[in-house]
Design an enzyme around this catalytic site. Sequence first.
Site, PDB file in Angstrom:
ATOM      1  N   ARG A   1       0.248 -14.506  -3.717  1.00 34.01           N
ATOM      2  CA  ARG A   1       0.845 -13.618  -4.716  1.00 34.01           C
ATOM      3  C   ARG A   1       0.169 -13.761  -6.087  1.00 34.01           C
ATOM      4  O   ARG A   1       0.026 -12.792  -6.825  1.00 34.01           O
ATOM      5  CB  ARG A   1       2.346 -13.919  -4.852  1.00 34.01           C
ATOM      6  CG  ARG A   1       3.148 -13.591  -3.594  1.00 34.01           C
ATOM      7  CD  ARG A   1       4.612 -13.996  -3.760  1.00 34.01           C
ATOM      8  NE  ARG A   1       5.195 -13.393  -4.933  1.00 34.01           N
ATOM      9  CZ  ARG A   1       5.636 -12.125  -4.996  1.00 34.01           C
ATOM     10  NH1 ARG A   1       5.578 -11.369  -3.926  1.00 34.01           N
ATOM     11  NH2 ARG A   1       6.141 -11.649  -6.100  1.00 34.01           N
TER      12      ARG A   1
ATOM     13  N   ARG B   1      14.864   1.476  -9.297  1.00 33.25           N
ATOM     14  CA  ARG B   1      15.873   0.835 -10.137  1.00 33.25           C
ATOM     15  C   ARG B   1      15.267   0.445 -11.477  1.00 33.25           C
ATOM     16  O   ARG B   1      14.059   0.434 -11.643  1.00 33.25           O
ATOM     17  CB  ARG B   1      16.498  -0.371  -9.433  1.00 33.25           C
ATOM     18  CG  ARG B   1      15.498  -1.377  -8.897  1.00 33.25           C
ATOM     19  CD  ARG B   1      16.222  -2.585  -8.255  1.00 33.25           C
ATOM     20  NE  ARG B   1      15.267  -3.463  -7.563  1.00 33.25           N
ATOM     21  CZ  ARG B   1      15.121  -3.530  -6.245  1.00 33.25           C
ATOM     22  NH1 ARG B   1      15.862  -2.816  -5.445  1.00 33.25           N
ATOM     23  NH2 ARG B   1      14.221  -4.343  -5.711  1.00 33.25           N
ATOM     24  N   ILE B   2      16.148   0.097 -12.414  1.00 33.64           N
ATOM     25  CA  ILE B   2      15.740  -0.174 -13.785  1.00 33.64           C
ATOM     26  C   ILE B   2      15.494  -1.670 -13.994  1.00 33.64           C
ATOM     27  O   ILE B   2      14.720  -2.072 -14.867  1.00 33.64           O
ATOM     28  CB  ILE B   2      16.823   0.349 -14.772  1.00 33.64           C
ATOM     29  CG1 ILE B   2      17.060   1.862 -14.553  1.00 33.64           C
ATOM     30  CG2 ILE B   2      16.459   0.066 -16.213  1.00 33.64           C
ATOM     31  CD1 ILE B   2      15.821   2.719 -14.633  1.00 33.64           C
TER      32      ILE B   2
ATOM     33  N   ASN C   1      13.434 -13.334 -13.621  1.00 40.19           N
ATOM     34  CA  ASN C   1      12.250 -13.817 -12.888  1.00 40.19           C
ATOM     35  C   ASN C   1      12.151 -15.352 -12.826  1.00 40.19           C
ATOM     36  O   ASN C   1      11.402 -15.893 -12.028  1.00 40.19           O
ATOM     37  CB  ASN C   1      10.957 -13.232 -13.468  1.00 40.19           C
ATOM     38  CG  ASN C   1      10.726 -11.774 -13.099  1.00 40.19           C
ATOM     39  OD1 ASN C   1      10.148 -11.004 -13.860  1.00 40.19           O
ATOM     40  ND2 ASN C   1      11.173 -11.366 -11.907  1.00 40.19           N
TER      41      ASN C   1
ATOM     42  N   ASP D   1       5.406  -3.461 -11.337  1.00 43.26           N
ATOM     43  CA  ASP D   1       5.846  -4.033 -10.065  1.00 43.26           C
ATOM     44  C   ASP D   1       4.838  -3.761  -8.947  1.00 43.26           C
ATOM     45  O   ASP D   1       4.228  -2.696  -8.914  1.00 43.26           O
ATOM     46  CB  ASP D   1       7.213  -3.426  -9.706  1.00 43.26           C
ATOM     47  CG  ASP D   1       7.939  -4.250  -8.677  1.00 43.26           C
ATOM     48  OD1 ASP D   1       7.543  -5.408  -8.440  1.00 43.26           O
ATOM     49  OD2 ASP D   1       8.904  -3.721  -8.095  1.00 43.26           O
TER      50      ASP D   1
ATOM     51  N   TRP E   1       0.582  -6.175  -3.252  1.00 41.64           N
ATOM     52  CA  TRP E   1      -0.855  -5.830  -3.323  1.00 41.64           C
ATOM     53  C   TRP E   1      -1.689  -6.995  -2.778  1.00 41.64           C
ATOM     54  O   TRP E   1      -2.624  -6.783  -2.006  1.00 41.64           O
ATOM     55  CB  TRP E   1      -1.229  -5.532  -4.776  1.00 41.64           C
ATOM     56  CG  TRP E   1      -2.613  -5.039  -4.994  1.00 41.64           C
ATOM     57  CD1 TRP E   1      -3.024  -3.737  -5.025  1.00 41.64           C
ATOM     58  CD2 TRP E   1      -3.788  -5.841  -5.226  1.00 41.64           C
ATOM     59  NE1 TRP E   1      -4.381  -3.674  -5.262  1.00 41.64           N
ATOM     60  CE2 TRP E   1      -4.866  -4.942  -5.389  1.00 41.64           C
ATOM     61  CE3 TRP E   1      -4.029  -7.210  -5.319  1.00 41.64           C
ATOM     62  CZ2 TRP E   1      -6.175  -5.378  -5.644  1.00 41.64           C
ATOM     63  CZ3 TRP E   1      -5.312  -7.648  -5.556  1.00 41.64           C
ATOM     64  CH2 TRP E   1      -6.377  -6.730  -5.719  1.00 41.64           C
TER      65      TRP E   1
ATOM     66  N   GLY F   1       2.693  -8.670  -5.951  1.00 35.43           N
ATOM     67  CA  GLY F   1       2.811  -9.562  -4.787  1.00 35.43           C
ATOM     68  C   GLY F   1       2.423  -8.837  -3.507  1.00 35.43           C
ATOM     69  O   GLY F   1       1.650  -9.357  -2.686  1.00 35.43           O
TER      70      GLY F   1
ATOM     71  N   HIS G   1      -0.989 -11.117  -9.174  1.00 34.25           N
ATOM     72  CA  HIS G   1      -0.599 -11.187 -10.587  1.00 34.25           C
ATOM     73  C   HIS G   1      -1.841 -11.166 -11.476  1.00 34.25           C
ATOM     74  O   HIS G   1      -1.870 -10.508 -12.508  1.00 34.25           O
ATOM     75  CB  HIS G   1       0.236 -12.441 -10.855  1.00 34.25           C
ATOM     76  CG  HIS G   1       1.598 -12.407 -10.207  1.00 34.25           C
ATOM     77  ND1 HIS G   1       2.412 -11.303 -10.275  1.00 34.25           N
ATOM     78  CD2 HIS G   1       2.289 -13.331  -9.481  1.00 34.25           C
ATOM     79  CE1 HIS G   1       3.547 -11.554  -9.610  1.00 34.25           C
ATOM     80  NE2 HIS G   1       3.478 -12.773  -9.120  1.00 34.25           N
TER      81      HIS G   1
HETATM   82  C1  IPE Z   1       4.982  -8.107 -10.584  1.00 37.69           C
HETATM   83  O1  IPE Z   1       5.188  -7.694  -9.310  1.00 37.69           O
HETATM   84  C2  IPE Z   1       6.214  -8.173 -11.405  1.00 37.69           C
HETATM   85  C3  IPE Z   1       6.490  -9.519 -11.975  1.00 37.69           C
HETATM   86  C4  IPE Z   1       7.718  -9.961 -12.073  1.00 37.69           C
HETATM   87  C5  IPE Z   1       5.419 -10.364 -12.481  1.00 37.69           C
HETATM   88  P1  IPE Z   1       5.996  -8.492  -8.210  1.00 37.69           P
HETATM   89  O2  IPE Z   1       5.689  -9.942  -8.294  1.00 37.69           O
HETATM   90  O3  IPE Z   1       7.442  -8.156  -8.303  1.00 37.69           O
HETATM   91  O4  IPE Z   1       5.362  -7.891  -6.893  1.00 37.69           O
HETATM   92  P2  IPE Z   1       6.084  -7.538  -5.524  1.00 37.69           P
HETATM   93  O5  IPE Z   1       7.291  -6.699  -5.853  1.00 37.69           O
HETATM   94  O6  IPE Z   1       6.447  -8.809  -4.859  1.00 37.69           O
HETATM   95  O7  IPE Z   1       5.036  -6.761  -4.776  1.00 37.69           O
HETATM   96 MG    MG Z   2       8.689  -6.840  -7.371  1.00 33.43          MG
END
Ligand code: IPE
Ligand code: MG
Length: 218
Positions: free
Chosen positions: A15, A169-170, A50, A2, A7, A5, A19
């Site tokens: 975003r 969280r899980i 997702n 996680d 980062w 996005g 990835h």
């Molecule tokens: C990657 O991080 C996890 C995926 C579902 C690909 P996120 O896309 O959740 O990144 P944040 O939480 O928005 O920073």
């Molecule tokens: Mg996330």
Amino acid sequence: MDGNGRWAKKRLMPRSFGHREGVGVIDRIADDVFGRGIEYLTLFAFSTENWKRPADEVKGLLSLFERYLKKNIPKLESKGIVLKILGSEAHLSGRLSSLIAEAEARTGGGTRGTLTIGFDYGGRADIVAAVNRCVDEGRKVSEADFPDFLQTAGMPDPDIVIRTGGEKRISNFLLYQMAYSEIYFSDTLWPDFSSEELDGILADYASTDRRFGGLNGK
Ligand code: IPE
Ligand code: MG
């Protein structure tokens, strides 16, 4: 994994940039993990939830997964790493499904370690599908044989679960399998996750007294 996005957002980038960077971390961390004698690394790349993300982000994640497989099948094969995919293939393209089959077939003989990627995986979906299979077979199961019905059949339960990105969280990961995992929540955004941080977690784990509900770990 996680934090991709956020980062990217910190760098004023889309975003999808995060990835892409996040996928780049996989090889490095996998080398670290297998290099330290750990035999299983399981990454949660895309959850059953997702799909709720904007269509263009979902499309980007699907194509990153496809590119990852294309590029890495030969690499994993030559390193002796088995690649396994957890999750439903019902909503994936035929092209992606055949790549997954090819990856699992070509890397299946590896002896160095097993890299598992959860894609369209959900812990609840895994448990429900397993229960339905038991029902179909007219079987009652015990804690000893139920894991054979889960997608992780044949794999040990995770000793350590690391969640990056600061959330505590899980999020529907390996719900049944994580019953006694040591859980580490890290504020690091996944693209920044480093070998040093991994080593810190492993050192902490090494000094953890795991009792599994007993008094002395037995
Ligand atoms: C990657 O991080 C996890 C995926 C579902 C690909 P996120 O896309 O959740 O990144 P944040 O939480 O928005 O920073
Ligand atoms: Mg996330």
